[in-house]
Design a protein around this motif. Sequence first.
Motif, short mmCIF file in Angstrom:
data_model
loop_
_atom_site.label_atom_id
_atom_site.label_comp_id
_atom_site.label_asym_id
_atom_site.label_seq_id
_atom_site.Cartn_x
_atom_site.Cartn_y
_atom_site.Cartn_z
N ASP A 1 7.75 -119.01 -60.94
CA ASP A 1 8.07 -120.24 -60.22
C ASP A 1 6.83 -121.13 -60.23
OD1 ASP A 1 9.07 -122.09 -58.26
OD2 ASP A 1 7.94 -120.98 -56.75
N GLY B 1 5.11 -114.81 -53.48
CA GLY B 1 3.81 -115.13 -54.07
C GLY B 1 2.75 -114.25 -53.43
N ARG B 2 2.48 -114.56 -52.15
CA ARG B 2 1.44 -113.85 -51.39
C ARG B 2 1.57 -112.33 -51.48
NH1 ARG B 2 -0.48 -116.35 -46.67
NH2 ARG B 2 1.43 -117.58 -46.83
N SER C 1 6.45 -118.80 -44.41
CA SER C 1 5.47 -117.89 -45.01
C SER C 1 5.04 -116.83 -44.01
CB SER C 1 4.23 -118.69 -45.42
OG SER C 1 4.44 -119.27 -46.67
N HIS D 1 9.55 -126.43 -59.03
CA HIS D 1 9.75 -126.97 -57.68
C HIS D 1 8.94 -128.23 -57.51
CE1 HIS D 1 11.81 -124.25 -54.94
NE2 HIS D 1 11.38 -123.24 -55.67
N GLU E 1 11.41 -115.49 -54.29
CA GLU E 1 10.19 -116.08 -54.84
C GLU E 1 8.93 -115.63 -54.12
OE1 GLU E 1 12.14 -120.38 -56.18
OE2 GLU E 1 11.00 -120.24 -54.32
N ARG F 1 -8.45 -120.99 -45.85
CA ARG F 1 -7.41 -120.57 -44.91
C ARG F 1 -7.90 -120.35 -43.47
NH1 ARG F 1 -4.56 -116.66 -45.15
NH2 ARG F 1 -2.56 -117.61 -44.71
N GLY G 1 7.86 -115.95 -48.99
CA GLY G 1 7.39 -115.89 -47.61
C GLY G 1 7.19 -114.48 -47.08
N TYR G 2 7.21 -113.49 -47.96
CA TYR G 2 7.08 -112.08 -47.54
C TYR G 2 5.65 -111.82 -47.05
CZ TYR G 2 11.57 -111.88 -49.73
OH TYR G 2 12.88 -112.12 -50.02
N ALA H 1 5.82 -116.68 -57.25
CA ALA H 1 5.44 -118.04 -56.85
C ALA H 1 4.00 -118.30 -57.28
CB ALA H 1 5.59 -118.20 -55.34
N LYS I 1 2.08 -120.70 -57.11
CA LYS I 1 1.15 -121.45 -56.25
C LYS I 1 0.18 -120.51 -55.55
CE LYS I 1 4.91 -122.44 -54.45
NZ LYS I 1 5.96 -123.34 -53.95
N SER I 2 0.57 -119.25 -55.36
CA SER I 2 -0.31 -118.32 -54.64
C SER I 2 -1.55 -117.99 -55.49
CB SER I 2 0.44 -117.05 -54.25
OG SER I 2 1.02 -116.45 -55.38
N TYR J 1 -5.84 -122.78 -41.22
CA TYR J 1 -4.76 -122.16 -40.43
C TYR J 1 -5.27 -121.24 -39.32
CZ TYR J 1 -2.53 -123.02 -45.03
OH TYR J 1 -2.10 -123.55 -46.21
N HIS K 1 19.08 -123.51 -52.96
CA HIS K 1 17.80 -122.85 -52.78
C HIS K 1 17.30 -123.03 -51.35
CE1 HIS K 1 13.46 -122.48 -52.74
NE2 HIS K 1 13.53 -121.80 -53.85
N1 LLP Z 1 8.86 -120.57 -52.82
C1 LLP Z 1 8.65 -121.79 -52.31
C2 LLP Z 1 9.63 -122.85 -52.53
C3 LLP Z 1 7.49 -122.04 -51.58
O1 LLP Z 1 7.29 -123.24 -51.06
C4 LLP Z 1 6.55 -120.99 -51.38
C5 LLP Z 1 5.33 -121.24 -50.63
C6 LLP Z 1 6.80 -119.74 -51.95
C7 LLP Z 1 7.99 -119.56 -52.66
C8 LLP Z 1 5.87 -118.59 -51.84
O2 LLP Z 1 5.61 -118.21 -50.52
P1 LLP Z 1 4.78 -116.85 -50.24
O3 LLP Z 1 5.65 -115.70 -50.67
O4 LLP Z 1 3.53 -116.92 -51.05
O5 LLP Z 1 4.50 -116.90 -48.77
N2 LLP Z 1 -1.05 -122.19 -48.45
C9 LLP Z 1 -0.34 -121.42 -47.44
C10 LLP Z 1 1.00 -121.01 -47.90
C11 LLP Z 1 1.85 -122.19 -48.30
C12 LLP Z 1 3.07 -121.69 -48.96
C13 LLP Z 1 3.86 -122.80 -49.48
N3 LLP Z 1 5.03 -122.37 -50.14
C14 LLP Z 1 -1.19 -120.23 -47.06
O6 LLP Z 1 -2.31 -120.12 -47.52
O7 LLP Z 1 -0.77 -119.39 -46.24
#
Ligand code: LLP
Length: 465
Positions: free
Chosen positions: A105, A316-317, A234, A128, A314, A362, A272-273, A84, A86-87, A366, A229
């Motif tokens: 992604d 990211g974190r 998260s 996405h 997916e 963050r 979201g792991y 992901a 975005k991370s 949060y 999907h």
């Molecule tokens: N896939 C989708 C569709 C998502 O919306 C997200 C995160 C991920 C994968 C990746 O999630 P991860 O594995 O990174 O948790 N800015 C916030 C987190 C927002 C996440 C949004 N979507 C933070 O700093 O905790």
Amino acid sequence: MAAAAGPVPRERDLAPHVWPSNVSLADDGALVAAGVDVREIARTYDTPAFVLDEADLRARARLFRDAFGAAFAEVGAEVDVFYAGKSFLSVAVARWVREEGLRVDTCSGGELAVALRAGVPGPEIGLHGNNKSDDEIRRAVEARVGRIVVDSPAEIERVAAIASAEGRTAADPVPVMVRVTTGIHAGGHEFISTAHEDQKFGIPLAQGHALAALRAVLGHPELELLGAHSHIGSQIQDAAAFEAAARAMLGLRADLAGATGVLVPEVDLGGGYGIAYTADETPIDVRGVARALARTVAEVCAELGTPVPRISVEPGRAVVGPAAFTLYRVGVVKPVTVTAPDGGTFVRTYVSVDGGMSDNIRPVLYGATYTGRLANRAGSDAVVRARVVGKHCESGDIVLPDVELPADVAPGDLLAVAATGAYGRSMASNYNHLLRPPVLAVRDGQARVLVRRETEEDLLALDVG
Ligand code: LLP
């Protein structure tokens, strides 16, 4: 954290599950990242800076690929792991994860541009977004991305129209997935299954909305329906919520097959792991979750009498978060006498660093907690109760609200904050016209710049008025 007194074991703040795996302490107590002394990093590249352990990130990417690949192979299914972006996304990181067998992604035209610049083939990219522009959709279609994840009924029609306009037909359709909100939402240790229809993402499973959307895609020969999907949240710590979501998504797939005879080949279970930000937190057990999910998917498919789909996830974190830390330089150190809730007073040492909420929003956004330590030397055994703050014009600009630091912490010291690789640089801003920090990769005793530090010229170049 309790008011501090007495010595603290130095190792305590280098908990291996919080810091990048190739970070260690030199004999004199300085932090060494993949063989590079942070004092050298600060001299060469200045501070603040994100320091990213390349081998650690690659290992985390491999862990997802191997753990999910092996667990699903057991039940006869294939898995794609999408990183992901975005991370945190940069050209180098996109290349690294691809080299480790992951796909990418993206959730905006900008992220798509980085993935393409990195040479990630379109078919290995997903797009996405709950509000994609026509231009973003067109670029994704032109790049032949592997999937556009549509987020609303209206978007199905827009993607179909753009696909047709781009000359795509039933012979060469645009692959899409439909983002479904299952009503299952998870984060931290919570597992809440109510009220999550009241948000902007996806199409609800409830009342047949998701089923109708999947059928709508099937009505467009210029679109190829890959599947459904789900992304449930998260910082998730265990498999239960993922399993519940998988159950719901596989049920939806079977319902679609029952209604139309079309059994979609894929189900995406999102990211979201969870990771550990502080020593007392436990990161998610990736292998354990992969095994549990594979078992559940196989079981549910057997109950439903459907073959197991190709699965995608997916993260990211969990790939980039623990692989990086932020290196700051300490400026002002100011003891402040504070009234405690019991009416007594204590001294809180405010330690100001040369970044803050512009490189890590963050904590403010949060209430996220982190751990940090003096990075250029061991420091005194005696500690103070400190609050690490940034340099922004906001009293809420807090990096570490309550942390023990050596009592002799002083201007000019370096301070490292762990696990800032995800949603740090990627959510950075120019608040107060601070310059966004560089991202430096460390590996085998060498540091190199992945993303350079912004300059005042960069800021002024945007100001054309
Ligand atoms: N896939 C989708 C569709 C998502 O919306 C997200 C995160 C991920 C994968 C990746 O999630 P991860 O594995 O990174 O948790 N800015 C916030 C987190 C927002 C996440 C949004 N979507 C933070 O700093 O905790």
